[in-house]
Design a protein around this motif. Structure first.
Motif, PDB file in Angstrom:
ATOM      1  N   VAL A   9       1.022  -1.259  -0.048  1.00  0.00           N
ATOM      2  CA  VAL A   9      -0.013   0.092  -0.060  1.00  0.00           C
ATOM      3  C   VAL A   9       0.719   1.150  -0.040  1.00  0.00           C
ATOM      4  N   VAL A  10       0.626   2.303  -0.831  1.00  0.00           N
ATOM      5  CA  VAL A  10       1.198   3.551  -0.854  1.00  0.00           C
ATOM      6  C   VAL A  10       0.632   4.671  -0.411  1.00  0.00           C
ATOM      7  N   TYR A  76       5.435   3.251  -6.048  1.00  0.00           N
ATOM      8  CA  TYR A  76       4.299   2.904  -6.410  1.00  0.00           C
ATOM      9  C   TYR A  76       4.222   1.404  -7.151  1.00  0.00           C
ATOM     10  N   ARG A  77       5.280   0.742  -7.770  1.00  0.00           N
ATOM     11  CA  ARG A  77       5.364  -0.507  -8.416  1.00  0.00           C
ATOM     12  C   ARG A  77       5.005  -1.438  -7.602  1.00  0.00           C
ATOM     13  N   ALA A  78       3.901  -2.435  -8.078  1.00  0.00           N
ATOM     14  CA  ALA A  78       3.494  -3.596  -7.439  1.00  0.00           C
ATOM     15  C   ALA A  78       2.638  -3.140  -6.228  1.00  0.00           C
ATOM     16  N   GLU A 109      -1.674   0.570 -13.249  1.00  0.00           N
ATOM     17  CA  GLU A 109      -2.963   0.818 -13.730  1.00  0.00           C
ATOM     18  C   GLU A 109      -3.940   0.181 -13.073  1.00  0.00           C
ATOM     19  N   SER A 110      -3.835  -0.845 -12.288  1.00  0.00           N
ATOM     20  CA  SER A 110      -4.864  -1.670 -11.470  1.00  0.00           C
ATOM     21  C   SER A 110      -4.851  -1.283 -10.071  1.00  0.00           C
ATOM     22  N   CYS A 111      -4.196  -0.500  -9.756  1.00  0.00           N
ATOM     23  CA  CYS A 111      -4.150  -0.223  -8.196  1.00  0.00           C
ATOM     24  C   CYS A 111      -5.274   0.352  -7.778  1.00  0.00           C
ATOM     25  N   ARG A 112      -6.194  -0.033  -6.554  1.00  0.00           N
ATOM     26  CA  ARG A 112      -7.247   0.381  -6.293  1.00  0.00           C
ATOM     27  C   ARG A 112      -6.941   1.789  -5.289  1.00  0.00           C
ATOM     28  N   ILE A 113      -7.780   2.708  -5.641  1.00  0.00           N
ATOM     29  CA  ILE A 113      -7.647   4.285  -5.134  1.00  0.00           C
ATOM     30  C   ILE A 113      -8.711   4.297  -3.890  1.00  0.00           C
TER      31      ILE A 113
END
Length: 202
Positions: A9-10, A76-78, A109-113
């Motif tokens: 998580v970021v 951000y990666r992964a 692109e698929s990371c949840r916000i």
């Protein structure tokens, strides 16, 4: 031997939006109104046991300072989830949300916000800027979940991280196309232990 699954998580947002305060409230249950700005990034993690399987949530708190943004994009990666923060009383911090979303999508692109209005304890003294109804519509357009939080009082801080965990576990356990969700046990005993590392120079 128990298999542990790690997910990342970021925390993103402008400097001064309360990212570090949120992280310290969640992991250490402390609040410092004079918390210095993060330089680079800082890391914390928790290990959960959900229905007999261990999950490790690793959270990276990244700086909002412009001169470090190129470096921070590496974090951000992964990432499977991003908490994008803005100060609920400062419109200029909200105006940068589009930037953070585009930067995140460029890498993952698929990371949840999870869009987070911070410092909501100030709403008795100041007005939300922009109005919360506008932000809720904006979050819906971006397919993001919206939360109102206060690190000073602890309002909704646990909830946003619990929601991230629930969404991740649901995604792992539910077959594609299913509309079911997994609800975690309400007991806090699912939290087994905490490990932490720090990668900032403060």
């Amino acid at each position: 031997m128990t298999t542990r699954e790690y997910f990342k998580v970021v925390l993103l947002g402008e400097t001064g939006t309360g990212k570090t305060c949120m992280m310290k409230r969640y992991f250490n249950n402390v609040y410092n109104p004079m918390e210095p700005a993060t330089i680079g990034a800082a890391f914390e993690s928790k290990i959960f046991n959900v229905y007999g399987k261990e999950y490790q949530m690793g959270v990276w708190d990244t700086t909002g300072q412009e001169r470090y943004r190129a470096i921070c994009s590496l974090y951000y990666r992964a990432a499977v989830a991003a908490i994008i923060c803005y100060d609920v009383t400062l419109q200029r911090s909200f105006r940068q949300i589009e930037y953070w979303i585009s930067e995140l999508r460029r890498v993952e692109e698929s990371c949840r916000i999870y869009l987070c209005a911070t410092k909501c304890d100030l709403l008795g003294e100041f007005e939300a800027n922009p109005p919360l109804s506008f932000v809720e519509s904006f979050a819906s357009e971006k397919n993001a979940k919206f939360f109102k939080t206060s690190s000073r009082t602890g309002e909704n801080v646990d909830r946003i991280f619990d929601e991230i965990l629930e969404d991740y576990v649901s995604n792992v356990l539910i077959t594609p196309g299913s509309t079911n969700t997994i609800k975690l046990p309400t007991s806090r005993s699912i939290w087994k232990k905490r490990t932490k590392k720090c990668c900032s120079d403060r």
